[in-house]
Design a protein around this motif. Structure first.
Motif, PDB file in Angstrom:
ATOM      1  N   UNK A   1      -8.437   4.643   4.817  1.00  0.00           N
ATOM      2  CA  UNK A   1      -9.850   4.458   5.204  1.00  0.00           C
ATOM      3  C   UNK A   1     -10.430   3.313   4.387  1.00  0.00           C
ATOM      4  N   UNK A   2     -10.865   2.275   5.077  1.00  0.00           N
ATOM      5  CA  UNK A   2     -11.415   1.110   4.364  1.00  0.00           C
ATOM      6  C   UNK A   2     -12.826   1.403   3.874  1.00  0.00           C
ATOM      7  N   UNK A   3     -13.058   1.131   2.598  1.00  0.00           N
ATOM      8  CA  UNK A   3     -14.412   1.181   2.036  1.00  0.00           C
ATOM      9  C   UNK A   3     -14.749  -0.260   1.693  1.00  0.00           C
ATOM     10  N   UNK A   4     -15.699  -0.822   2.425  1.00  0.00           N
ATOM     11  CA  UNK A   4     -15.973  -2.259   2.292  1.00  0.00           C
ATOM     12  C   UNK A   4     -16.966  -2.515   1.167  1.00  0.00           C
TER      13      UNK A   4
ATOM     14  N   UNK B   1       0.844  -1.204   0.000  1.00  0.00           N
ATOM     15  CA  UNK B   1       0.000   0.000   0.000  1.00  0.00           C
ATOM     16  C   UNK B   1       0.878   1.252   0.000  1.00  0.00           C
ATOM     17  N   UNK B   2       1.875   1.284   0.890  1.00  0.00           N
ATOM     18  CA  UNK B   2       2.750   2.472   0.952  1.00  0.00           C
ATOM     19  C   UNK B   2       3.547   2.625  -0.329  1.00  0.00           C
ATOM     20  N   UNK B   3       4.047   1.501  -0.846  1.00  0.00           N
ATOM     21  CA  UNK B   3       4.879   1.574  -2.054  1.00  0.00           C
ATOM     22  C   UNK B   3       4.049   1.999  -3.264  1.00  0.00           C
ATOM     23  N   UNK B   4       2.730   1.788  -3.212  1.00  0.00           N
ATOM     24  CA  UNK B   4       1.843   2.240  -4.292  1.00  0.00           C
ATOM     25  C   UNK B   4       1.432   3.691  -4.088  1.00  0.00           C
ATOM     26  N   UNK B   5       1.881   4.285  -3.005  1.00  0.00           N
ATOM     27  CA  UNK B   5       1.633   5.717  -2.831  1.00  0.00           C
ATOM     28  C   UNK B   5       0.529   6.079  -1.865  1.00  0.00           C
ATOM     29  N   UNK B   6      -0.015   5.105  -1.132  1.00  0.00           N
ATOM     30  CA  UNK B   6      -1.095   5.415  -0.194  1.00  0.00           C
ATOM     31  C   UNK B   6      -0.577   6.343   0.909  1.00  0.00           C
ATOM     32  N   UNK B   7      -1.357   7.388   1.171  1.00  0.00           N
ATOM     33  CA  UNK B   7      -1.039   8.357   2.235  1.00  0.00           C
ATOM     34  C   UNK B   7      -2.166   8.315   3.266  1.00  0.00           C
ATOM     35  N   UNK B   8      -1.861   8.704   4.519  1.00  0.00           N
ATOM     36  CA  UNK B   8      -2.920   8.717   5.527  1.00  0.00           C
ATOM     37  C   UNK B   8      -4.144   9.477   5.024  1.00  0.00           C
ATOM     38  N   UNK B   9      -5.303   8.912   5.266  1.00  0.00           N
ATOM     39  CA  UNK B   9      -6.558   9.537   4.832  1.00  0.00           C
ATOM     40  C   UNK B   9      -7.049   9.025   3.488  1.00  0.00           C
ATOM     41  N   UNK B  10      -6.193   8.348   2.727  1.00  0.00           N
ATOM     42  CA  UNK B  10      -6.630   7.829   1.421  1.00  0.00           C
ATOM     43  C   UNK B  10      -7.687   6.731   1.602  1.00  0.00           C
ATOM     44  N   UNK B  11      -8.618   6.709   0.661  1.00  0.00           N
ATOM     45  CA  UNK B  11      -9.679   5.701   0.719  1.00  0.00           C
ATOM     46  C   UNK B  11      -9.239   4.456  -0.045  1.00  0.00           C
ATOM     47  N   UNK B  12      -9.490   3.300   0.547  1.00  0.00           N
ATOM     48  CA  UNK B  12      -9.082   2.046  -0.073  1.00  0.00           C
ATOM     49  C   UNK B  12     -10.254   1.077  -0.083  1.00  0.00           C
ATOM     50  N   UNK B  13     -10.622   0.671  -1.290  1.00  0.00           N
ATOM     51  CA  UNK B  13     -11.717  -0.298  -1.439  1.00  0.00           C
ATOM     52  C   UNK B  13     -11.186  -1.684  -1.103  1.00  0.00           C
ATOM     53  N   UNK B  14     -11.993  -2.473  -0.394  1.00  0.00           N
ATOM     54  CA  UNK B  14     -11.590  -3.852  -0.125  1.00  0.00           C
ATOM     55  C   UNK B  14     -12.825  -4.709   0.148  1.00  0.00           C
TER      56      UNK B  14
END
Ligand SMILES: *Cc1c(COP(=O)(O)O)cnc(C)c1O
Length: 406
Positions: A113-116, A82-95
């Motif tokens: 932020x997990x978006x389920x 996630x970090x290596x792909x550029x995720x920064x605190x506060x970014x939304x991530x679908x899972x």
């Protein structure tokens, strides 16, 4: 002659958590590492490659990727990816709403932020819900979990990934070795994460891999894993020039795999293809028995998928909570250890989004309805195919006895 001629109910006596011993070659290789005292991946003699680097090269070649980084767990592989792909605190991530706790855990650990996203009856990601939530949330990342080996419909998923411009990271903890239309699980996204934790497809107690074809992503991941400035000593790492940006601007998360675990994994990689066939023979044995039973709903397995049947799932769509508890208890009485994903309190697993209180509660009616009657069972290789037939017959008998008349 005993006058009671009733047959004893069929019972099973194996252990659902007993693994096979590691291959002798693994034991020997581990002993050699210990004799050398050089357990750290970078503690190498002049000109020596070391087992971690050798394993990375072997896994990259087996997986068919340019780069592989060995780390301490699948969870660490996901955080680093996630970090290596550029995720920064506060970014939304679908899972996926239905996955194991290390997945939302990794998102939380990097401040995401997990978006389920809902699942469907086949336990795969609901691609319509994915498209809808990608649009609504504006999320730019998808951490896709092929939960319990049910490879997501990669044709549909990739259409959404492309149209919504998502960065895809695949969680392949249960699909190491699986393929979709002939392409290995893990080779669809920007990066993939694998686990070598004891209950997955290779066993080093704990451990994991991150694979990618992107040299800069691989460089960032390597520095994140804690490579000091020794990144040139990797067997399946990118060229030194790729580290120009990453070398001083990625924090060290100290997640390196050690030589002991790598030494025990190398001989297991040689056996992986054969073990995949062995798991599938066990899966087929149980599923053929269960598929005969109209009271049991089996998730279908699409023809594009070639799977690794290291566990099996089924639903009892007619069952209420009391029925589900009764079914578990009756199976346990006959030696069959089944898990139920509909429990209110997590019990020996943490796959229900209701027990992830660190992320804001999200309405997931479809996933909840599916999980309320969903059962799960491991199929360790210590079971024979005949054992699996017995297990299937026990579950068939109990559910037939309990189900309402058609
Ligand atoms: C096991 C597992 C992981 C990774 O777990 P680690 O224990 O951190 O190696 C990731 N996703 C799923 C679905 C898993 O079951």
């Amino acid at each position: 002659m005993p006058d009671d001629t009733r047959e004893l109910p069929l019972a099973f006596h194996g252990s659902f958590t007993q693994q096979e011993p590691l291959p002798e070659a693994a034991i020997e290789a581990v002993a050699n590492v210990m004799r050398s005292g050089r357990l750290h991946r970078y503690n190498l003699a002049q000109g020596e490659e070391g087992p971690v680097s050798e394993l990375e090269r072997a896994y990259a070649s087996w997986q068919g990727t340019e780069y592989c980084l060995a780390v301490t767990s699948g969870g660490q592989a996901m955080q680093i990816a996630l970090r290596a792909c550029g995720v920064k605190p506060g970014d939304k991530i679908l899972t996926n709403a239905f996955t194991l706790a290390p997945v939302p855990g990794a998102i939380e650990a990097v401040g995401g932020q997990s978006i389920l996203v809902e699942i469907n009856n086949e336990l795969r990601l609901d691609v319509d819900d994915l498209a809808e939530k990608a649009r609504q949330s504006g999320a730019r990342y998808l951490l896709l979990s092929h939960m319990r080996g049910h490879l997501c419909d990669m044709d549909s998923v990739m259409r959404v990934v492309e149209s919504a411009g998502l960065t895809l990271i695949e969680d392949c903890a249960h699909t190491m070795g699986a393929k979709w239309s002939g392409k290995r699980s893990g080779n669809f996204g920007h990066a993939a994460c694998f686990s070598t934790q004891t209950y997955k497809h290779m066993n080093s107690g704990e451990g994991g891999f991150l694979t990618t074809d992107d040299p800069e992503l691989a460089a960032r991941a390597t520095i994140l894993s804690g490579s000091y400035m020794l990144y040139a000593r990797h067997g399946a790492g990118p060229d030194e020039k790729e580290f120009a940006d990453a070398r001083l601007n990625m924090p060290n998360c100290s997640a390196r795999m050690d030589a002991v675990r790598a030494a025990m994994l190398l001989p297991q990689l040689d056996e992986l293809d054969a073990n995949i066939d062995r798991w599938n023979a066990r899966y087929d044995a149980v599923s053929q028995v269960l598929a005969e039973e109209s009271q049991i709903a089996m998730p279908s397995r699409p023809h594009q998928e070639s799977m690794v049947g290291s566990s099996i799932q089924f639903r009892l769509p007619w069952a209420n909570k009391v029925d589900c508890e009764t079914f578990l208890a009756r199976a346990a009485d006959r030696g069959v250890e089944v898990k139920w994903f509909g429990r209110t309190e997590p019990h020996g697993f943490t796959s229900s989004h209701h027990s992830w209180e660190y992320i804001p509660a999200q309405p997931l009616p479809k996933t909840d309805a599916i999980m309320s009657t969903l059962f799960d069972m491991r199929l360790p290789l210590t079971f024979s195919v005949e054992d699996c037939v017995v297990i299937g017959r026990i579950l068939a008998e109990i559910s037939r006895d309990m189900a309402p008349a058609p």
